[in-house]
Write an enzyme that holds these catalytic residues in place. Sequence first.
Site, PDB file in Angstrom:
ATOM      1  N   THR A  36       0.807  -1.224   0.000  1.00  0.00           N
ATOM      2  CA  THR A  36       0.000   0.000   0.000  1.00  0.00           C
ATOM      3  C   THR A  36       0.838   1.271   0.000  1.00  0.00           C
ATOM      4  OG1 THR A  36      -0.224  -0.365   2.371  1.00  0.00           O
ATOM      5  CG2 THR A  36      -2.083  -1.004   0.993  1.00  0.00           C
ATOM      6  N   HIS A  60      36.265   5.010 -25.209  1.00  0.00           N
ATOM      7  CA  HIS A  60      36.722   6.399 -25.209  1.00  0.00           C
ATOM      8  C   HIS A  60      36.129   7.126 -26.411  1.00  0.00           C
ATOM      9  CE1 HIS A  60      39.302   9.873 -24.761  1.00  0.00           C
ATOM     10  NE2 HIS A  60      39.553   9.794 -26.071  1.00  0.00           N
TER      11      HIS A  60
HETATM   12  C1  LIG Z   1       7.382  13.216  -6.501  1.00  0.00           C
HETATM   13  C2  LIG Z   1       8.000  11.864  -6.288  1.00  0.00           C
HETATM   14  C3  LIG Z   1       9.062  11.466  -7.069  1.00  0.00           C
HETATM   15  C4  LIG Z   1       9.630  10.210  -6.896  1.00  0.00           C
HETATM   16  N1  LIG Z   1      10.683   9.864  -7.689  1.00  0.00           N
HETATM   17  C5  LIG Z   1      11.240   8.658  -7.538  1.00  0.00           C
HETATM   18  C6  LIG Z   1      12.305   8.249  -8.404  1.00  0.00           C
HETATM   19  O1  LIG Z   1      12.724   8.988  -9.294  1.00  0.00           O
HETATM   20  N2  LIG Z   1      12.834   7.011  -8.221  1.00  0.00           N
HETATM   21  C7  LIG Z   1      12.390   6.164  -7.240  1.00  0.00           C
HETATM   22  O2  LIG Z   1      12.918   5.056  -7.111  1.00  0.00           O
HETATM   23  N3  LIG Z   1      11.384   6.520  -6.419  1.00  0.00           N
HETATM   24  C8  LIG Z   1      10.795   7.739  -6.546  1.00  0.00           C
HETATM   25  N4  LIG Z   1       9.742   8.079  -5.740  1.00  0.00           N
HETATM   26  C9  LIG Z   1       9.298   7.108  -4.725  1.00  0.00           C
HETATM   27  C10 LIG Z   1       8.420   6.012  -5.346  1.00  0.00           C
HETATM   28  O3  LIG Z   1       7.294   6.618  -5.946  1.00  0.00           O
HETATM   29  C11 LIG Z   1       8.002   5.008  -4.290  1.00  0.00           C
HETATM   30  O4  LIG Z   1       9.149   4.497  -3.639  1.00  0.00           O
HETATM   31  C12 LIG Z   1       7.229   3.852  -4.901  1.00  0.00           C
HETATM   32  O5  LIG Z   1       6.085   4.306  -5.580  1.00  0.00           O
HETATM   33  C13 LIG Z   1       6.820   2.845  -3.826  1.00  0.00           C
HETATM   34  O6  LIG Z   1       6.122   1.798  -4.414  1.00  0.00           O
HETATM   35  P1  LIG Z   1       5.045   0.954  -3.604  1.00  0.00           P
HETATM   36  O7  LIG Z   1       4.554  -0.072  -4.554  1.00  0.00           O
HETATM   37  O8  LIG Z   1       5.597   0.513  -2.312  1.00  0.00           O
HETATM   38  O9  LIG Z   1       3.861   1.983  -3.237  1.00  0.00           O
HETATM   39  P2  LIG Z   1       3.031   3.054  -4.063  1.00  0.00           P
HETATM   40  O10 LIG Z   1       3.635   3.370  -5.364  1.00  0.00           O
HETATM   41  O11 LIG Z   1       2.775   4.172  -3.112  1.00  0.00           O
HETATM   42  O12 LIG Z   1       1.670   2.295  -4.375  1.00  0.00           O
HETATM   43  C14 LIG Z   1       0.772   1.924  -3.395  1.00  0.00           C
HETATM   44  C15 LIG Z   1      -0.613   1.790  -4.006  1.00  0.00           C
HETATM   45  O13 LIG Z   1      -1.487   1.203  -3.056  1.00  0.00           O
HETATM   46  C16 LIG Z   1      -2.766   1.780  -3.193  1.00  0.00           C
HETATM   47  N5  LIG Z   1      -3.485   1.537  -1.938  1.00  0.00           N
HETATM   48  C17 LIG Z   1      -3.161   1.969  -0.690  1.00  0.00           C
HETATM   49  N6  LIG Z   1      -4.034   1.491   0.217  1.00  0.00           N
HETATM   50  C18 LIG Z   1      -4.930   0.759  -0.471  1.00  0.00           C
HETATM   51  C19 LIG Z   1      -6.086   0.006  -0.089  1.00  0.00           C
HETATM   52  N7  LIG Z   1      -6.448  -0.107   1.189  1.00  0.00           N
HETATM   53  N8  LIG Z   1      -6.793  -0.612  -1.050  1.00  0.00           N
HETATM   54  C20 LIG Z   1      -6.426  -0.525  -2.356  1.00  0.00           C
HETATM   55  N9  LIG Z   1      -5.343   0.160  -2.775  1.00  0.00           N
HETATM   56  C21 LIG Z   1      -4.606   0.788  -1.844  1.00  0.00           C
HETATM   57  C22 LIG Z   1      -2.462   3.233  -3.467  1.00  0.00           C
HETATM   58  O14 LIG Z   1      -3.554   3.871  -4.104  1.00  0.00           O
HETATM   59  C23 LIG Z   1      -1.241   3.132  -4.383  1.00  0.00           C
HETATM   60  O15 LIG Z   1      -1.607   3.112  -5.739  1.00  0.00           O
HETATM   61  C24 LIG Z   1       9.127   9.327  -5.906  1.00  0.00           C
HETATM   62  C25 LIG Z   1       8.037   9.701  -5.126  1.00  0.00           C
HETATM   63  C26 LIG Z   1       7.473  10.950  -5.312  1.00  0.00           C
HETATM   64  C27 LIG Z   1       6.286  11.336  -4.470  1.00  0.00           C
END
Ligand SMILES: Cc1cc2nc3c(=O)[nH]c(=O)nc-3n(C[C@H](O)[C@H](O)[C@H](O)COP(=O)(O)OP(=O)(O)OC[C@H]3O[C@@H](n4cnc5c(N)ncnc54)[C@H](O)[C@@H]3O)c2cc1C
Length: 465
Positions: A143, A444
Amino acid sequence: MPYDVIVIGAGPGGYVCAIRAAQLGMKVAVVEKLKTLGGTCLNIGCIPSKALLYASEMFAEAGHGLAPLGVVVDAPKLDLKTMMKHKDDTVAANVNGVAFLFNKNKIDWVTGEARIAAAGKVVVTGGDGKATTLEAKSIVIATGSDVARLPGVEIDETTIVSSTGALTLAKPPASLLVVGAGVIGLELGSVWARLGAKVTVVEFLDRILPGMDGEVAKQFQRILEKQGFKFHLGHKVANVAKTASGAKATIEPVAGGAPIALDADVVLVAIGRRPYTEGLGLEALGVATERGQVVIDAHFATNIPGIYAIGDVVRGPMLAHKAEDEGVALAEILAGQAGHVNYDAIPGVVYTSPEVASVGKTEEELKAAGIAYNVGKFPFTANGRARAMRHTEGFVKILADAATDRVLGAHIVGFGAGEMIHEAVVLMEFGGSAEDLARTCHAHPTMSEAVKEAAMAVAKRAIHV
Ligand SMILES: Cc1cc2nc3c(=O)[nH]c(=O)nc-3n(C[C@H](O)[C@H](O)[C@H](O)COP(=O)(O)OP(=O)(O)OC[C@H]3O[C@@H](n4cnc5c(N)ncnc54)[C@H](O)[C@@H]3O)c2cc1C
């Protein structure tokens, strides 16, 4: 028929886990509350920010980077609407790409908010308020995270914005105050600085890019100052209030002293992100959490059998590729294979201009751990390709174990650092030494020759400096 795996959250952790699990023959469903797949990264994070970083970098280059190359450009005009369309089109192509992959791998995409009712049972509430119960052998919590907020500061996403609002400003602000000198603040600060904003950054710590190598951060700060950034390090934000024309912030030196009032058209709060578990029902289930993070063991298992967690919601760097690798490893573990993530070789990149990239230990970490090390450094001013492209800012630094010569860390400030870092990542995956890197032939002229020369400099035998 029950699923083998239900993944909650379709960010890079969740969607990659789902695809790998499907590849391994499992019956998979992904529950996502947003209307599109891809999570924070594809919708409001990595991808849109990189689209704006690239487009704004081109704008800045056209404005003052091309004349010394003999390319004369009349003052470039900003068409922000088209720039934003480029960003939106990039996001759409990526999120639709994930939908295509779900289809290809026969993954069920369920739209709605998930709650774990019990081990093996997920209740999904759709937009119409109707609840459906899905069953599975294993549940994966993916999440992610949400914006960390400053107590007492209300984010309206137009004047006081989080990263999400900073990706959709209607016009470049004349002045932008960024709270937090981490990756997101400096990247989005760069976007708007290039498009005309005067950017001031307030940071609680006495340095920028906390966690990255100190020498790299110092040099990078000087580069940003040359680009017009102003820094108030060692200052905390006491309050931010909206005014008739924008916002006013009061900042105070952490060490004590007189407060400073700062006016800005827009304030960007970029103090970090926090794990997101709202509405999942973890407390009722007894799933252990610590400072908001779901607690897992070395195999991504929570304390409740059948419930696992990966990505931003668990310990470790909040990075998309870390989440993806955990997704792959967990799917393989669930299939009875030996999935594994090497947390010592996860690169981090700041996509500014120049870029900053690092992998492994910093000098500060090696000193704190009492590990004896040798340093090899090479500046891009001494690299032929960098001169040819007028991208001579920055350097490469390689840190190698003094006893074994094994590379323990690599840090780069420079044009293309985010691509170059991967040769150090691969080397470290294979436990390679600085000498291995130094004796590897590099084409290079390339920027990457600076990586080889820095590795040669570990044994004090760099040629071109
Ligand atoms: C502006 C910005 C720039 C970034 N740039 C980079 C970068 O260049 N490189 C990099 O490596 N990282 C970057 N990050 C970080 C990266 O986005 C996160 O590390 C990554 O998205 C984490 O992935 P995740 O799958 O753990 O969670 P997330 O991508 O946060 O996905 C979680 C999903 O779960 C869903 N969810 C939550 N609770 C529920 C529920 N109860 N039921 C159904 N769905 C739910 C949410 O809607 C979301 O879509 C950036 C972040 C931001 C904000």
